[in-house]
Design a protein around this motif. Structure first.
Motif, PDB file in Angstrom:
ATOM      1  N   GLU A  65      38.018  31.998  31.254  1.00 20.88           N
ATOM      2  CA  GLU A  65      36.728  32.702  31.259  1.00 20.88           C
ATOM      3  C   GLU A  65      36.910  34.204  31.013  1.00 20.88           C
ATOM      4  O   GLU A  65      36.122  34.822  30.307  1.00 20.88           O
ATOM      5  CB  GLU A  65      35.993  32.491  32.594  1.00 20.88           C
ATOM      6  N   GLU A  66      37.964  34.758  31.617  1.00 23.06           N
ATOM      7  CA  GLU A  66      38.235  36.191  31.401  1.00 23.06           C
ATOM      8  C   GLU A  66      38.497  36.454  29.922  1.00 23.06           C
ATOM      9  O   GLU A  66      38.057  37.447  29.346  1.00 23.06           O
ATOM     10  CB  GLU A  66      39.450  36.639  32.229  1.00 23.06           C
ATOM     11  N   TYR A 110      35.427  36.550  28.098  1.00 26.06           N
ATOM     12  CA  TYR A 110      34.753  37.830  28.336  1.00 26.06           C
ATOM     13  C   TYR A 110      35.356  38.930  27.453  1.00 26.06           C
ATOM     14  O   TYR A 110      34.632  39.734  26.849  1.00 26.06           O
ATOM     15  CB  TYR A 110      34.817  38.228  29.817  1.00 26.06           C
ATOM     16  N   LEU A 133      28.029  36.702  33.773  1.00 25.45           N
ATOM     17  CA  LEU A 133      28.298  37.422  32.518  1.00 25.45           C
ATOM     18  C   LEU A 133      27.406  38.668  32.405  1.00 25.45           C
ATOM     19  O   LEU A 133      27.862  39.756  32.041  1.00 25.45           O
ATOM     20  CB  LEU A 133      28.062  36.473  31.337  1.00 25.45           C
ATOM     21  N   LYS A 180      28.621  41.356  34.767  1.00 26.54           N
ATOM     22  CA  LYS A 180      29.871  41.966  34.316  1.00 26.54           C
ATOM     23  C   LYS A 180      29.623  42.915  33.131  1.00 26.54           C
ATOM     24  O   LYS A 180      30.138  44.036  33.083  1.00 26.54           O
ATOM     25  CB  LYS A 180      30.822  40.841  33.901  1.00 26.54           C
TER      26      LYS A 180
END
Ligand SMILES: Nc1ncnc2c1ncn2[C@@H]1O[C@H](COP(=O)(O)OP(=O)(O)OP(=O)(O)O)[C@@H](O)[C@H]1O
Length: 479
Positions: free
Chosen positions: A317-318, A321, A349, A352
């Protein structure tokens, strides 16, 4: 009609976009400097981590309110004639329909000059004598409502003071929208009386309903027609089921519509309209509508030719991103929609990205219709360039200037297999009206790669690899 029309116009629904003031709602939604910022709720609840799904009736309402003018569909309509008596010629002008002069005036006063594709195809059959049954499909915003409302108004015999036309919608708001169209189109026919059969509307005891057209929701219609016998169901000559897919697929509505249908007489003209019909809904419709003329959208023509598709390999997931961070400069030149699987991912999301200084909007199933309208309105007006959402937005809502769709999570069904239909709907949010668009799929792990491959295979269209760490690759999507 005048009072009724005024009532319809007084309804706030059509003006929601202009009037909306977003309210801060506990700690989950706030507006600051025109950007919506999500704070992750402290506790997880199941809904947030489950796939976010759209309520079809709410989606239809959003589409209707946001719709500005007629959508010119590229797809053709297939006519599947069942009734040999159906007049299947099409009309290129409203005059050719030999309508009452007052109705023609109403149509022109609404700014309609020529019939849309569904109107030119359906209206000769809708207005034919003897009346013909119809099951019709055409995309959102292509003029279905105007078509069946014209048929409803044309069939009224004003000398008879009892309901002759029933039009059912799945919700209060959708019924009001249809009523507004009827009021405008019938503005020069003051003798035609309409009435809403929706919550909040009451009829005095022992009084019979004298209005010619009833537009409302199934429960209220059953109460009035069956439980309280305020009008005679057997005297109904036109029965319209709007949003037929929602009506038939929703359990409660389904049963109520069937009961109403059973109370009508055999000669009543049955008209079913919808933007989509899956097989079960179509089978059911054909079961209860005798000898219908069926007009269907030719889906096979739907093509992804003008959308370039890419995938980005990410570790986790990082990594996804980071990919978004790398392409943010490109995606925010035009406008982009980022699709996530769950509300929770969408909220994570958004939070962030916001804390990294990006201005993003977020829209998921926990917002009310009013809040969604406000978010969409700001996005459509360009105040925000990036909209993070879920499948709540995958269907039907057109925002012309969207050039990039990012699948932060690829769409999968409950078994985790590729959901190709949703993929098509999602990436179809770009490339509207023949413009070119870009779809970027973020892929992490073998399972996800398999989903991406399945989508590629299904559509027989290449999905190219994109390395978001490479300036050359980024340039590809920037141009
Ligand atoms: N012949 C026409 N000419 C110009 N505009 C039209 C015409 N017919 C309909 N419109 C306008 O196009 C828009 C969409 O029409 P309508 O609501 O009838 O579509 P629809 O297919 O019923 O959409 P939905 O599936 O969302 O219910 C409306 O703003 C309507 O006023």
């Amino acid at each position: 009609m005048t009072d009724w029309a005024k009532k319809a116009e007084d309804q706030e629904v059509a003006k929601l976009v202009d009037q909306l003031q977003i309210q801060s709602d506990e700690n989950t939604f706030s507006t600051r400097n025109n950007s919506c910022i999500y704070d992750l709720p402290a506790t997880k609840n199941n809904e947030e981590s489950e796939p976010d799904v759209a309520d079809p009736a709410e989606t239809s309402l959003l589409i209707k309110i946001l719709g500005k003018g007629l959508v010119n569909t590229k797809l053709s309509l297939d006519i599947q004639q069942k009734n040999p008596n159906s007049p299947l010629h099409s009309v290129k002008t409203f005059e050719a329909l030999h309508l009452k002069e007052e109705l023609l005036k109403g149509i022109y006063a609404m700014g309609f000059n020529t019939p849309s594709k569904i109107q030119e195809t359906a209206l000769p059959t809708l207005l034919a004598d003897p009346p013909q049954n119809m099951i019709a499909q055409s995309q959102s915003g292509t003029g279905k409502t105007a078509a069946f409302v014209l048929a409803m108004l044309s069939r009224v015999n004003v000398k008879l003071n009892h309901p002759q036309v029933l039009c059912l919608s799945p919700t209060y708001e959708l019924a009001i929208q249809t009523g507004e169209v009827a009021a405008r189109m019938g503005q020069f026919c003051p003798e035609i009386k309409l009435r809403f059969a929706v919550r909040g509307e009451e009829v005095e005891r022992n009084q019979k309903i004298t209005e010619h057209i009833l537009i409302g929701t199934p429960g209220k219609m059953l109460d009035w027609g069956y439980k309280f016998r305020l009008f005679d169901m057997k005297k109904i000559s036109v029965f319209v089921l709007d949003e037929a897919d929602v009506m038939i697929a929703t359990q409660g509505h389904h049963d109520q519509c069937l009961r109403i249908h059973k109370l009508l007489n055999q000669q009543c003209q049955m008209l079913f309209f919808s933007a989509t019909y899956d097989r079960e809904v179509m089978d059911f419709a054909q079961l209860i509508v005798t000898e219908p003329t069926i007009i269907r959208l030719n889906r096979e023509q739907e093509s992804l030719d003008n959308i370039k598709q890419y995938y980005v390999k990410c570790k986790n997931e990082e990594g996804k991103y980071n990919a978004i961070q790398n392409i943010y400069g490109c995606i925010s030149i035009g406008q982009a929609i980022i699709f996530c699987h769950t509300r929770r991912t969408a909220a994570w999301l958004a939070s962030k990205m916001t804390s990294d200084g990006h201005s993003v909007a977020v829209l998921s199933g926990d917002l009310t219709v009013e809040q969604r309208l406000a978010v969409l309105d700001r996005f459509r007006s360009g105040l925000q360039k990036v909209l993070i959402t879920t499948n709540v937005l995958s269907r039907g809502i057109d925002i012309e200037q969207v050039t990039i769709v990012v699948n932060f999570d690829l769409p999968v069904d409950i078994r985790g297999n590729a959901d190709c239909e949703t993929y098509l709907h999602r990436i179809g949010r770009t490339g509207r009206f023949g413009k070119s668009g870009i779809a970027i799929n973020l892929v992490s792990g073998d399972k996800c790669m398999a989903v991406c491959n399945a989508i590629e295979k299904h559509f027989k269209k290449d999905i190219h690899i994109l390395n978001t760490d490479s300036a050359d690759d980024i340039e590809k999507i920037g141009n």
